[in-house]
Scaffold this motif. Sequence first.
Motif, mmCIF file in Angstrom:
data_model
loop_
_atom_site.group_PDB
_atom_site.id
_atom_site.type_symbol
_atom_site.label_atom_id
_atom_site.label_comp_id
_atom_site.label_asym_id
_atom_site.label_seq_id
_atom_site.Cartn_x
_atom_site.Cartn_y
_atom_site.Cartn_z
ATOM 1 N N UNK A 46 55.806 85.376 99.655
ATOM 2 C CA UNK A 46 55.353 86.460 98.783
ATOM 3 C C UNK A 46 56.289 87.661 98.905
ATOM 4 N N UNK A 47 56.753 88.148 97.755
ATOM 5 C CA UNK A 47 57.643 89.300 97.722
ATOM 6 C C UNK A 47 56.880 90.557 98.117
ATOM 7 N N UNK A 48 57.466 91.332 99.038
ATOM 8 C CA UNK A 48 56.862 92.590 99.473
ATOM 9 C C UNK A 48 57.384 93.711 98.568
ATOM 10 N N UNK A 97 61.933 97.831 100.876
ATOM 11 C CA UNK A 97 63.313 97.707 100.399
ATOM 12 C C UNK A 97 64.307 98.294 101.398
ATOM 13 N N UNK A 98 63.912 98.409 102.636
ATOM 14 C CA UNK A 98 64.811 98.902 103.664
ATOM 15 C C UNK A 98 65.489 97.733 104.391
ATOM 16 N N UNK A 99 66.494 98.087 105.180
ATOM 17 C CA UNK A 99 67.230 97.071 105.938
ATOM 18 C C UNK A 99 66.390 96.484 107.064
ATOM 19 N N UNK A 100 65.420 97.254 107.552
ATOM 20 C CA UNK A 100 64.562 96.804 108.636
ATOM 21 C C UNK A 100 63.117 96.708 108.173
ATOM 22 N N UNK A 101 62.376 95.817 108.833
ATOM 23 C CA UNK A 101 60.973 95.581 108.473
ATOM 24 C C UNK A 101 60.161 95.416 109.747
ATOM 25 N N UNK A 125 73.146 98.769 98.009
ATOM 26 C CA UNK A 125 72.512 97.450 97.937
ATOM 27 C C UNK A 125 70.984 97.570 97.995
ATOM 28 N N UNK A 126 70.315 96.648 97.369
ATOM 29 C CA UNK A 126 68.851 96.607 97.371
ATOM 30 C C UNK A 126 68.387 95.472 98.275
ATOM 31 N N UNK A 127 67.476 95.792 99.199
ATOM 32 C CA UNK A 127 66.915 94.792 100.096
ATOM 33 C C UNK A 127 65.539 94.370 99.582
ATOM 34 N N UNK A 177 65.582 92.710 111.288
ATOM 35 C CA UNK A 177 66.744 93.395 110.734
ATOM 36 C C UNK A 177 67.544 92.430 109.873
ATOM 37 N N UNK A 178 67.867 92.877 108.672
ATOM 38 C CA UNK A 178 68.678 92.090 107.738
ATOM 39 C C UNK A 178 70.130 92.502 107.940
ATOM 40 N N UNK A 179 70.921 91.634 108.566
ATOM 41 C CA UNK A 179 72.285 91.977 108.979
ATOM 42 C C UNK A 179 73.314 91.434 107.985
ATOM 43 N N UNK A 180 74.275 92.290 107.652
ATOM 44 C CA UNK A 180 75.371 91.901 106.771
ATOM 45 C C UNK A 180 76.361 93.046 106.663
#
Length: 270
Positions: A152-154, A158-162, A143-145, A132-135
Amino acid sequence: MRVSVTLPLLLLSVCVHSAEEEHTKAVGDEIVLTPGDPKVLGTIYSIEWKHGVDLAMGWDGEFEAYRQFRDRGKLNVSTGEMTITGLEKNDSGIYTSRINHDEKIPTMLRVFNRVPKLTLTYTHFDDHYELTCNGDTTGIQDPTYNWKINGELQDHQHDRQLVIPHNPTFLTTKVVCEMENPVSQERSNSVRLNNRTIIGMMVFFTSILVVTGTIFAHRMLSGRWFYEQPSMPWTAEFWKKQPGNGGNKSHVRDAADGKAEENESMTLKE
């Protein structure tokens, strides 16, 4: 006749809209809105700037300023430029200037909050990880995730969770998340996800090799197997060469020689 008049007006509206200037700024920034080339404008005797349909600032020998522009707005009477300091989100909108009563091309201003600092956390499950990308995204417009795995860029994440399934080909997986909007970008701390299956197997086989190597090293140094030693492994005697096996063989030979001499002596007496 009505059609012939409406069509030119429609084309003019499209041209004005397409020629509209756009500026993107962050909250707290400063912007200078320009009505056009000062050389083309000539001598200026009247300035008027509107924010939407409301008058923002003006000058025709005396300055006028309204609402937030009283404290944060400035006019350059030589160029017609309007400066806005300490931009706020409510400063966004369309600005239109009139120089010497001649309306100029409108300018679109978009003001965004900067994206926040990020913290990356994760939860481990039996067959995958959830990250989870927290902020604090309060006031952040769309915002763009972005996610990077081992650098390597996925492209499609582009979601908050992966969710990352266990990868048997990687011993360690390094993950970073990023957030961006038109005015800023932030990157989280990196997280290393260890492949526990591979690491567990490596630890197991390494332990076996260490124990086996220690046993054979002790056998070479002491001449005995560890279970034959009377001393404990943490004592110096445990690792020293012991005369046990060699001494036993010597005693056996001596006993055999003595027995042979005794038999020979008895034979001579007879």
